[in-house]
Design a protein around this motif. Structure first.
Motif, PDB file in Angstrom:
ATOM      1  N   ALA A 146       0.821  -1.215   0.000  1.00 32.46           N
ATOM      2  CA  ALA A 146       0.000   0.000   0.000  1.00 32.46           C
ATOM      3  C   ALA A 146       0.853   1.263   0.000  1.00 32.46           C
ATOM      4  CB  ALA A 146      -0.938  -0.008   1.205  1.00 32.46           C
ATOM      5  N   PHE A 149       2.549   1.751  -3.427  1.00 26.44           N
ATOM      6  CA  PHE A 149       1.589   2.209  -4.437  1.00 26.44           C
ATOM      7  C   PHE A 149       1.257   3.680  -4.224  1.00 26.44           C
ATOM      8  CE2 PHE A 149       0.558  -0.536  -7.628  1.00 26.44           C
ATOM      9  CZ  PHE A 149      -0.728  -0.381  -8.135  1.00 26.44           C
ATOM     10  N   THR A 157      -5.983   0.960  -1.484  1.00 26.08           N
ATOM     11  CA  THR A 157      -5.190  -0.220  -1.816  1.00 26.08           C
ATOM     12  C   THR A 157      -5.467  -1.350  -0.837  1.00 26.08           C
ATOM     13  OG1 THR A 157      -3.431   1.195  -2.682  1.00 26.08           O
ATOM     14  CG2 THR A 157      -2.856  -1.082  -2.230  1.00 26.08           C
ATOM     15  N   LEU A 170       3.929  -4.885  -5.779  1.00 23.04           N
ATOM     16  CA  LEU A 170       2.519  -5.211  -5.557  1.00 23.04           C
ATOM     17  C   LEU A 170       2.254  -6.689  -5.847  1.00 23.04           C
ATOM     18  CD1 LEU A 170      -0.531  -4.485  -5.176  1.00 23.04           C
ATOM     19  CD2 LEU A 170      -0.583  -3.989  -7.621  1.00 23.04           C
TER      20      LEU A 170
END
Length: 491
Positions: A169, A172, A183, A355
């Protein structure tokens, strides 16, 4: 206090034990990770006869991808950068050494996990350190199996699930400006759709996700290598010279290089921690050694290939310059290095890779937690569903919370987890070698695909039901060449 315990475990006790098991089994097994390296490709090819079918079995290849999903994660992107920052380029050399030794350790623990696995009603299997401790060491050591299962649940099922969510998270958010709350909620929803399908659905997802993420990262590294082809020998010499303290200008020193290389290598490939054997045990294979060989290869993929990709991306870039006095560490160094090669989109690529790596690791962590619960209460659907809900909540909560203390605590519990597993491995050296020699003898007898006859190992308290080969699969193996002795039990 957590830092003191963590430092004592990882800087002294565990490194000594991990090296002892790695070198010890390498020598006692006559360098099994090298002897059978080429055979891994034949095993994966033959596993097409053992693919998931009407009986509900999972193949050797699926188990390999599931274990790679767990081994390949933030350690391959951020951990390598940390090793280079604190230990210099020489840390990569020692990371390679640890990877080669770790292949033998992984062979041992995953072969044992296969040998002591138990059959489940749905055609799958359960196994791992808790099972080979309980059955391999006897009733006197069942308490250690219970302690191991609790530590596995706390460390991977809870702690590292939240930590992976946080890492994904925040990365991102840095790269794309997506708020961590979105996220986290997105991951919670997607994870919920997968984990309620159990190990079979997780295996199907990793079967697609792992090759995409691993091959994608390997391709970008090959592009970087192609762009810097003349400098590759120079970087290799830098790594080797720095490993032995001959390149002090780049920082680190030989002591720091060894320490960081060993620690980061072990963190990345997990050989000896006992986590990978939990997923290695799910494979439907004709002999335990088959999966031991395949899982040794997963360490090679993680450390010798993917960690090296990150190392060359960093060392071939202008972002790593210890002489400048400007320190960039972790994911930021990998992002800056790739951006130096291919432009600013390289930062986004690293975030997307993180991710995918992090998401696959969450699925892997979930299964480790589920397997630890199964050791205490087999196939308890209510208990499993409560745990699944907890994992989904952790995906959302972990993304929005600073988890510094949780990370320190998980580091300590992982240290004790590894300690319990390594003690068991040392005590199970003889059964591990005996199973390996059974495989060796069949190969010498001209059998291309050795089969495990559980009746010959009844004194080891193995589950005969877990080694019943479906008649059609045994016939397929025979068509590939001699497969087994007539005494092999079959359904």
């Amino acid at each position: 206090m957590l830092d003191l315990i963590n430092d004592f475990l990882w800087s002294k006790v565990l490194i000594a034990l991990l090296i002892a098991v790695g070198i010890g089994f390498t020598v006692r097994s006559r360098f099994v990770q090298f002897r059978y390296f080429a055979r891994m490709f034949r095993i994966l090819g033959a596993s097409q006869a053992f693919k998931r079918d009407k009986h509900g079995h999972l193949s050797s290849f699926q188990a390999l991808l599931l274990s790679v999903a767990g081994r390949v994660g933030g350690g391959n992107i951020a951990g390598v950068a940390v090793a280079i920052t604190l230990g210099g380029p020489g840390a990569i050399f020692w990371m390679w050494v640890v990877g080669l030794m770790g292949m033998a350790t992984s062979f041992l623990e995953c072969t044992l996990a296969q040998a002591y696995k138990t059959a489940q009603p749905d055609g799958t299997y359960r196994g791992g350190p808790a099972y080979y401790i309980a059955h391999g060491l006897g009733k006197r050591w069942k308490w250690l199996a219970g302690v191991y299962s609790v530590l596995l649940l706390v460390t991977f099922g809870f702690g590292f699930t939240a930590l992976q969510s946080y890492a994904v998270a925040t990365s991102f958010d840095d790269a794309f400006g997506v708020p961590v709350v979105y996220t986290g909620l997105g991951m919670a929803v997607i994870v919920s759709l997968i984990i309620f399908g159990g190990i079979k659905r997780i295996a199907r997802v990793t079967e697609v996700l792992v090759p995409v993420m691993a091959i994608g990262y390997l391709l970008i590294a090959l592009v970087v290598l192609g762009m810097n082809l003349p400098r590759i020998p120079e970087v290799i010499m830098l790594i080797v010279n720095s490993a032995f303290g001959l390149e002090q200008a780049v920082g680190g020193g030989i002591g720091a290089a060894i320490m960081m290389g060993v620690k980061r290598g072990l963190f990345s490939n997990e050989a000896g921690l006992g986590s990978a054997p939990n997923v290695a045990a799910v494979a439907y294979v004709p002999h335990p050694v088959n999966q031991g060989i395949v899982q040794a290869f997963s360490v090679f993929i993680d450390t010798l290939i993917l960690c090296s990709c990150t190392a060359f991306i960093i060392l071939l870039s202008g972002a790593y310059d210890p002489a400048s006095g400007i320190e960039i560490g972790g994911v930021a160094l990998t992002q800056a290095s790739l951006a130096d090669h291919v432009g600013e989109w390289g930062r986004s690529f690293v975030s997307v890779a993180l991710l995918l790596f992090g998401f696959s690791t969450i699925l892997y962590n979930y299964y480790l937690g589920e397997n630890s619960l199964n050791f205490f209460s087999e196939s308890n659907l209510t208990l499993f569903n409560v745990f699944r809900v907890a994992v989904i909540v952790l995906c959302g909560w972990g993304a929005m919370t600073d988890l510094g203390t949780v990370f320190a605590f998980a580091d300590v519990t992982m240290g004790f987890l590894a300690l319990a597993n390594l003690i068991a491995l040392l005590m199970l050296f003889k059964p591990g070698l005996r199973i390996m020699r059974d495989f060796d003898e069949q190969i010498r007898a001209g059998i291309r695909h050795p089969v495990f006859d559980a009746s010959k190992f009844s004194d080891l308290d193995v589950d005969p039901a877990a080694w019943e080969i479906e008649p059609e699969d045994l016939e397929r193996l025979k068509r590939h060449g001699e497969a087994a002795s007539p005494s092999q039990p079959a359904k």
